[in-house]
Design a protein around this motif. Structure first.
Motif, short mmCIF file in Angstrom:
data_model
loop_
_atom_site.label_atom_id
_atom_site.label_comp_id
_atom_site.label_asym_id
_atom_site.label_seq_id
_atom_site.Cartn_x
_atom_site.Cartn_y
_atom_site.Cartn_z
N ALA A 18 -7.80 -4.64 -12.99
CA ALA A 18 -8.86 -4.64 -11.72
C ALA A 18 -8.77 -5.94 -10.94
N GLY A 19 -8.97 -5.80 -9.59
CA GLY A 19 -8.70 -7.01 -8.58
C GLY A 19 -7.37 -7.44 -8.54
N PHE A 20 -6.40 -6.74 -9.09
CA PHE A 20 -5.00 -6.98 -8.91
C PHE A 20 -4.07 -5.63 -8.73
N GLY A 21 -4.52 -4.87 -7.90
CA GLY A 21 -3.88 -3.71 -7.52
C GLY A 21 -4.26 -2.24 -8.34
N ALA A 22 -5.31 -2.33 -9.06
CA ALA A 22 -5.77 -1.25 -9.81
C ALA A 22 -5.99 -0.13 -8.81
N VAL A 23 -6.92 -0.57 -7.81
CA VAL A 23 -7.29 0.53 -6.80
C VAL A 23 -6.20 0.87 -5.79
N ARG A 24 -5.38 0.18 -5.56
CA ARG A 24 -3.99 0.64 -4.98
C ARG A 24 -3.20 1.69 -5.76
N GLU A 25 -3.33 1.49 -7.23
CA GLU A 25 -2.69 2.43 -8.06
C GLU A 25 -3.15 3.82 -7.81
N VAL A 26 -4.45 3.72 -7.91
CA VAL A 26 -5.42 4.96 -7.58
C VAL A 26 -5.28 5.80 -6.38
N CYS A 27 -5.33 4.76 -5.38
CA CYS A 27 -5.00 5.45 -3.89
C CYS A 27 -3.56 5.91 -3.95
N GLU A 28 -2.68 5.52 -4.53
CA GLU A 28 -1.28 6.09 -4.59
C GLU A 28 -1.38 7.28 -5.31
N LEU A 29 -1.73 7.29 -6.55
CA LEU A 29 -1.95 8.39 -7.43
C LEU A 29 -2.13 9.81 -6.73
N LEU A 30 -3.65 9.43 -5.85
CA LEU A 30 -4.31 10.50 -5.11
C LEU A 30 -3.34 10.98 -4.08
N MET A 31 -2.79 9.97 -3.26
CA MET A 31 -1.71 10.25 -1.99
C MET A 31 -0.54 11.09 -2.47
N LYS A 32 -0.01 10.82 -3.84
CA LYS A 32 1.26 11.38 -4.23
C LYS A 32 0.72 12.93 -4.75
N ALA A 33 -0.47 13.08 -5.29
CA ALA A 33 -1.05 14.37 -5.88
C ALA A 33 -1.03 15.20 -4.87
N GLN A 34 -1.59 14.62 -3.70
CA GLN A 34 -2.14 15.48 -2.44
C GLN A 34 -1.06 15.70 -1.52
N GLY A 35 0.19 15.22 -1.65
CA GLY A 35 1.26 15.11 -0.81
C GLY A 35 1.08 14.50 0.30
N THR A 36 0.35 13.41 0.46
CA THR A 36 0.14 12.67 1.88
C THR A 36 0.86 11.22 1.60
N PHE A 37 1.38 10.81 0.46
CA PHE A 37 2.01 9.63 0.21
C PHE A 37 3.17 9.06 0.96
N ASP A 38 4.18 10.06 1.18
CA ASP A 38 5.24 9.91 1.95
C ASP A 38 4.72 9.62 3.54
N GLY A 39 3.96 10.49 4.03
CA GLY A 39 3.57 10.30 5.38
C GLY A 39 2.98 8.94 5.70
N GLN A 40 2.11 8.25 4.69
CA GLN A 40 1.61 7.15 4.68
C GLN A 40 2.55 5.92 4.64
N MET A 41 3.69 6.25 3.80
CA MET A 41 4.73 5.17 3.85
C MET A 41 5.63 5.08 4.96
N ALA A 42 5.89 6.42 5.74
CA ALA A 42 7.05 6.48 6.71
C ALA A 42 6.95 5.52 7.50
N GLN A 43 5.43 4.80 8.08
CA GLN A 43 5.39 3.68 8.89
C GLN A 43 6.06 2.66 8.58
N TYR A 44 6.10 2.35 7.22
CA TYR A 44 6.60 1.08 6.74
C TYR A 44 8.12 1.36 6.44
#
Length: 178
Positions: free
Chosen positions: A150-176
């Motif tokens: 917590a406070g060191f990327g735990a929420v980011r891990e959860v955001c990425e877990l959700l995006m990967k499960a929902q098929g939106t991760f690659d779209g968000q990563m494409a800009q980078y």
């Protein structure tokens, strides 16, 4: 993959609103109080970017926290969180209010907490997540415990877990990854 991982992924696919506790989830749980009477919190930039990307996918986010702080409002503004419950003693009641107002089911809610006050909404949410330093009883009710602290990327891990499960991760990563 084992069945638990698949179960987490299936739960994550249904999520429409991610609800986060603040102290001990978005922060490391420490409370810095100055001689000036002001309270200070440290938020992690990786969590903030993760929340911004998650918002870009159309998924909603909320904070339900037992404390009240102007810092929480500022962090919400910076990360795109527009549903905020502060000074809450009964977090399940707040979650039920959120579900009713947003027109979603409990199965479509993720709740991330770290202490016993978070157990009631975690028990009802479709996906309950906690952090490694959570109280042992809280871990018993979590479907998933983050690897990051917590406070060191735990929420980011959860955001990425959700995006990967929902098929939106690659779209968000494409800009980078241009």
């Amino acid at each position: 993959m084992n069945s638990e991982v698949i179960s987490i992924e299936e739960r994550a696919k249904r999520i429409k609103i991610a609800v986060f506790d603040v102290d001990g989830v978005l922060t490391n749980g420490g409370l810095m109080l100055g001689d000036d009477g002001l309270e200070y919190k440290i938020f992690h930039s990786q969590d903030g970017l993760g929340m911004k990307m998650l918002k870009n996918t159309g998924l909603r986010m909320a904070y339900i926290t037992g404390r009240t702080s102007k810092l929480v409002l500022k962090r919400a503004e910076n990360t795109g969180v527009d549903i905020i419950y502060q000074g809450i003693d009964d977090k399940l009641e707040a979650l039920m209010d959120l579900v009713e107002k947003q027109g979603v089911s409990l199965d479509e809610c993720l709740f991330m907490g770290d202490d016993v006050i978070d157990i009631p909404p975690m028990r009802r949410a479709g996906l309950a997540i906690t952090v490694p330093h959570a109280m042992p009883l809280v871990k018993e009710y979590a479907h998933y415990t983050t690897e990051r602290q917590a406070g060191f990327g735990a929420v980011r891990e959860v955001c990425e877990l959700l995006m990967k499960a929902q098929g939106t991760f690659d779209g968000q990563m494409a800009q980078y990854l241009k």
